[in-house]
Design a protein around this motif. Sequence first.
Motif, PDB file in Angstrom:
ATOM      1  N   ASN A 195      10.157  14.200  23.341  1.00  8.96           N
ATOM      2  CA  ASN A 195      10.293  12.834  23.839  1.00  8.96           C
ATOM      3  C   ASN A 195      11.710  12.561  24.324  1.00  8.96           C
ATOM      4  O   ASN A 195      12.671  13.038  23.744  1.00  8.96           O
ATOM      5  CB  ASN A 195       9.948  11.827  22.732  1.00  8.96           C
ATOM      6  CG  ASN A 195       8.493  11.885  22.348  1.00  8.96           C
ATOM      7  OD1 ASN A 195       7.648  12.169  23.181  1.00  8.96           O
ATOM      8  ND2 ASN A 195       8.205  11.633  21.108  1.00  8.96           N
ATOM      9  N   SER A 248       4.322   3.954  30.758  1.00 11.16           N
ATOM     10  CA  SER A 248       4.306   3.748  29.307  1.00 11.16           C
ATOM     11  C   SER A 248       4.002   5.083  28.633  1.00 11.16           C
ATOM     12  O   SER A 248       3.546   5.117  27.495  1.00 11.16           O
ATOM     13  CB  SER A 248       3.245   2.709  28.935  1.00 11.16           C
ATOM     14  OG  SER A 248       3.608   1.445  29.439  1.00 11.16           O
ATOM     15  N   SER A 249       4.263   6.160  29.341  1.00 11.18           N
ATOM     16  CA  SER A 249       3.907   7.494  28.878  1.00 11.18           C
ATOM     17  C   SER A 249       5.051   8.152  28.120  1.00 11.18           C
ATOM     18  O   SER A 249       6.218   8.016  28.484  1.00 11.18           O
ATOM     19  CB  SER A 249       3.518   8.370  30.067  1.00 11.18           C
ATOM     20  OG  SER A 249       3.233   9.682  29.637  1.00 11.18           O
ATOM     21  N   GLU A 250       4.681   8.909  27.098  1.00 14.42           N
ATOM     22  CA  GLU A 250       5.639   9.733  26.369  1.00 14.42           C
ATOM     23  C   GLU A 250       5.825  11.084  27.062  1.00 14.42           C
ATOM     24  O   GLU A 250       6.683  11.869  26.671  1.00 14.42           O
ATOM     25  CB  GLU A 250       5.158   9.933  24.935  1.00 14.42           C
ATOM     26  CG  GLU A 250       5.060   8.629  24.161  1.00 14.42           C
ATOM     27  CD  GLU A 250       4.359   8.793  22.830  1.00 14.42           C
ATOM     28  OE1 GLU A 250       4.534   9.838  22.168  1.00 14.42           O
ATOM     29  OE2 GLU A 250       3.614   7.875  22.450  1.00 14.42           O
ATOM     30  N   THR A 251       5.026  11.338  28.074  1.00 20.39           N
ATOM     31  CA  THR A 251       5.131  12.545  28.889  1.00 20.39           C
ATOM     32  C   THR A 251       5.842  12.165  30.187  1.00 20.39           C
ATOM     33  O   THR A 251       5.555  11.124  30.774  1.00 20.39           O
ATOM     34  CB  THR A 251       3.730  13.098  29.218  1.00 20.39           C
ATOM     35  OG1 THR A 251       3.045  13.347  27.993  1.00 20.39           O
ATOM     36  CG2 THR A 251       3.819  14.362  30.038  1.00 20.39           C
ATOM     37  N   ASN A 287      16.864  14.662  23.536  1.00 20.62           N
ATOM     38  CA  ASN A 287      15.475  14.387  23.181  1.00 20.62           C
ATOM     39  C   ASN A 287      15.387  13.755  21.815  1.00 20.62           C
ATOM     40  O   ASN A 287      16.319  13.813  21.025  1.00 20.62           O
ATOM     41  CB  ASN A 287      14.656  15.680  23.162  1.00 20.62           C
ATOM     42  CG  ASN A 287      14.451  16.249  24.533  1.00 20.62           C
ATOM     43  OD1 ASN A 287      14.594  15.549  25.515  1.00 20.62           O
ATOM     44  ND2 ASN A 287      14.155  17.515  24.617  1.00 20.62           N
ATOM     45  N   GLY A 336      14.023   5.529  25.862  1.00 12.56           N
ATOM     46  CA  GLY A 336      13.460   6.337  26.931  1.00 12.56           C
ATOM     47  C   GLY A 336      14.539   7.137  27.617  1.00 12.56           C
ATOM     48  O   GLY A 336      15.709   7.076  27.229  1.00 12.56           O
ATOM     49  N   ALA A 370      10.364   8.897  31.012  1.00 16.70           N
ATOM     50  CA  ALA A 370       9.376   8.739  29.943  1.00 16.70           C
ATOM     51  C   ALA A 370       9.966   7.827  28.876  1.00 16.70           C
ATOM     52  O   ALA A 370      11.176   7.608  28.819  1.00 16.70           O
ATOM     53  CB  ALA A 370       9.006  10.094  29.342  1.00 16.70           C
ATOM     54  N   VAL A 371       9.092   7.290  28.032  1.00 24.39           N
ATOM     55  CA  VAL A 371       9.512   6.515  26.865  1.00 24.39           C
ATOM     56  C   VAL A 371       9.248   7.352  25.618  1.00 24.39           C
ATOM     57  O   VAL A 371       8.472   8.307  25.653  1.00 24.39           O
ATOM     58  CB  VAL A 371       8.766   5.154  26.774  1.00 24.39           C
ATOM     59  CG1 VAL A 371       9.149   4.254  27.939  1.00 24.39           C
ATOM     60  CG2 VAL A 371       7.255   5.346  26.741  1.00 24.39           C
ATOM     61  N   THR A 372       9.897   7.013  24.502  1.00 23.31           N
ATOM     62  CA  THR A 372       9.710   7.807  23.287  1.00 23.31           C
ATOM     63  C   THR A 372       8.433   7.455  22.545  1.00 23.31           C
ATOM     64  O   THR A 372       7.934   8.255  21.767  1.00 23.31           O
ATOM     65  CB  THR A 372      10.896   7.653  22.316  1.00 23.31           C
ATOM     66  OG1 THR A 372      11.030   6.279  21.981  1.00 23.31           O
ATOM     67  CG2 THR A 372      12.170   8.182  22.932  1.00 23.31           C
ATOM     68  N   THR A 373       7.918   6.264  22.785  1.00 26.58           N
ATOM     69  CA  THR A 373       6.644   5.871  22.184  1.00 26.58           C
ATOM     70  C   THR A 373       5.941   4.899  23.106  1.00 26.58           C
ATOM     71  O   THR A 373       6.588   4.110  23.791  1.00 26.58           O
ATOM     72  CB  THR A 373       6.823   5.231  20.786  1.00 26.58           C
ATOM     73  OG1 THR A 373       5.526   4.866  20.282  1.00 26.58           O
ATOM     74  CG2 THR A 373       7.690   3.987  20.834  1.00 26.58           C
ATOM     75  N   SER A 374       4.621   4.961  23.125  1.00 31.68           N
ATOM     76  CA  SER A 374       3.845   4.042  23.961  1.00 31.68           C
ATOM     77  C   SER A 374       3.370   2.825  23.173  1.00 31.68           C
ATOM     78  O   SER A 374       2.712   1.951  23.728  1.00 31.68           O
ATOM     79  CB  SER A 374       2.646   4.778  24.564  1.00 31.68           C
ATOM     80  OG  SER A 374       1.845   5.324  23.523  1.00 31.68           O
TER      81      SER A 374
END
Length: 166
Positions: free
Chosen positions: A94, A32-35, A88, A72, A133-137
């Motif tokens: 992201n 669930s990370s944006e990193t 991105n 993502g 990664a996802v763009t928002t958590s």
Amino acid sequence: LKTNASGALSFASGGKILQIVQASTSSEVTTSSETYVDSGLSGSITTTGSNKVLVIVNQQFRMNRSSTQALGGFRLMRGSTVIEQGPNGASESNPFGYGVINTAGDNYLYSKHTMSYLDSPSAGTHTYKTQMAVTTSLNSAAMRAQYNASSGANGTSYIILMEVSA
């Protein structure tokens, strides 16, 4: 093909496949990370001289979010170096390679991410891997590589590495 001085056809010396390595995984990895984090898919190959490596990825995943959109993406790494990254988001940090946009909640996307890249590493042993990664958590956003469904239909991802003569 090329011709020699007498007009006879011969094969060019470069571009031959010298070895093929395939690796796979069906172990689910969730973020669930944006990193960017490792997706669990990786493979190694040992090359010689100035040969190239053709990388082919077939990454199974599920992305979801309990809101109006789920976004993502993935990237390809050689060791700790990013060698291929999808588009991105606006922040330029992201990922935004895949997405489901809806006006209702609970968005899901089941798919396979495929990519190919011709790399020019130095001679030696190289490990290639994918990260995600996802763009928002927010709103329970999650990306699951090698998604393991409760029905037992587990996803499997593959990476193929081919050494190509220079």
